[in-house]
Design an enzyme around this catalytic site. Structure first.
Site, short mmCIF file in Angstrom:
data_model
loop_
_atom_site.label_atom_id
_atom_site.label_comp_id
_atom_site.label_asym_id
_atom_site.label_seq_id
_atom_site.Cartn_x
_atom_site.Cartn_y
_atom_site.Cartn_z
N HIS A 182 -17.42 -19.12 -52.81
CA HIS A 182 -16.20 -19.78 -53.30
C HIS A 182 -15.65 -20.43 -51.96
O HIS A 182 -15.35 -19.66 -51.04
CB HIS A 182 -15.13 -19.06 -54.11
CG HIS A 182 -14.77 -17.78 -53.53
ND1 HIS A 182 -15.69 -16.53 -53.67
CD2 HIS A 182 -13.67 -17.06 -52.72
CE1 HIS A 182 -15.33 -15.66 -52.98
NE2 HIS A 182 -13.98 -16.00 -52.45
N HIS A 219 -12.10 -21.44 -50.18
CA HIS A 219 -10.48 -21.36 -50.34
C HIS A 219 -9.98 -22.67 -49.82
O HIS A 219 -10.28 -23.15 -48.69
CB HIS A 219 -10.04 -20.17 -49.67
CG HIS A 219 -10.42 -18.75 -49.98
ND1 HIS A 219 -9.66 -18.02 -50.73
CD2 HIS A 219 -11.46 -18.09 -49.65
CE1 HIS A 219 -10.24 -16.86 -50.98
NE2 HIS A 219 -11.19 -16.84 -50.56
P1 5GP Z 1 -12.62 -13.48 -51.34
O1 5GP Z 1 -11.55 -12.57 -50.54
O2 5GP Z 1 -13.62 -13.04 -51.87
O3 5GP Z 1 -12.88 -14.59 -50.17
O4 5GP Z 1 -11.61 -14.19 -52.39
C1 5GP Z 1 -11.47 -13.92 -53.76
C2 5GP Z 1 -10.28 -14.65 -54.23
O5 5GP Z 1 -10.45 -14.57 -55.67
C3 5GP Z 1 -8.84 -14.14 -53.90
O6 5GP Z 1 -8.19 -14.92 -53.38
C4 5GP Z 1 -8.32 -13.80 -55.31
O7 5GP Z 1 -7.01 -13.94 -55.51
C5 5GP Z 1 -9.18 -14.60 -56.29
N1 5GP Z 1 -9.42 -14.08 -57.55
C6 5GP Z 1 -9.96 -12.82 -57.80
N2 5GP Z 1 -10.06 -12.58 -59.25
C7 5GP Z 1 -9.70 -13.74 -59.78
C8 5GP Z 1 -9.51 -14.41 -60.99
O8 5GP Z 1 -9.84 -13.73 -61.98
N3 5GP Z 1 -9.02 -15.59 -61.43
C9 5GP Z 1 -8.91 -16.24 -60.31
N4 5GP Z 1 -8.14 -17.72 -60.69
N5 5GP Z 1 -8.63 -15.94 -58.82
C10 5GP Z 1 -9.14 -14.68 -58.70
#
Ligand code: 5GP
Ligand code: ZN
Length: 139
Positions: free
Chosen positions: A102, A104
């Site tokens: 993903h 951001h």
């Molecule tokens: P990472 O730390 O893996 O780069 O980011 C994961 C992101 O996914 C976090 O910013 C978190 O808030 C978001 N996130 C986690 N679970 C969900 C979800 O069920 N729905 C949405 N829309 N965002 C999520």
């Protein structure tokens, strides 16, 4: 298409978990992050499951990234932010929590809570060229 039945973003992509969608097509979708580090924080994902970006076929990545210009522009216009970070984490140490690639898209405004350090270092003589050689050798 790769799907991980235990993956939260695969479930979002399938519509099994609700999300505030911004755009979608057959290759990718973008939706609001539920834990925004700034208001307007959006996630852009490929529809199929890959854990880290180095696992992705270039065409699938291109089909995801093609949405970035419009998405960044829309986030900028909608929030009135001054800057936008596009960040992508691979692996726990890099801050990855959800193991589905993903990107951001984070609007940046003065006084925002989200900041990061950029501890620019320097190489001892010859080390940069040595590492460049090693990286090129692994392509
Ligand atoms: P990472 O730390 O893996 O780069 O980011 C994961 C992101 O996914 C976090 O910013 C978190 O808030 C978001 N996130 C986690 N679970 C969900 C979800 O069920 N729905 C949405 N829309 N965002 C999520
Ligand atoms: Zn997934």
């Amino acid at each position: 298409m790769n799907i991980d039945p235990d993956c939260i973003f695969c479930k979002v992509a399938a519509g099994d978990i609700p999300s505030a969608k911004i755009l979608e097509d057959e290759a990718a979708l973008a939706f609001m992050d539920i834990g925004p580090v700034a208001p307007g924080h959006v996630l852009l994902i490929p529809r199929p499951h890959w854990s880290t970006v180095d696992q992705m076929p270039p065409d699938a990545l291109a089909a995801t990234m093609r949405h970035l210009p419009a998405l960044v522009g829309a986030v900028r216009s909608a929030t009135g932010c001054e800057g936008v970070n596009v960040l992508q984490n691979n692996g726990r140490l890099a801050g990855q929590v959800v193991d589905h690639v993903h990107f951001h898209v984070i609007p940046r405004s003065p006084g925002g809570a989200f900041t990061f350090n950029w501890p620019a270092g320097e190489y001892p003589e010859g080390r940069m060229e040595q590492l460049a050689d090693a990286i090129r050798g692994c392509l």
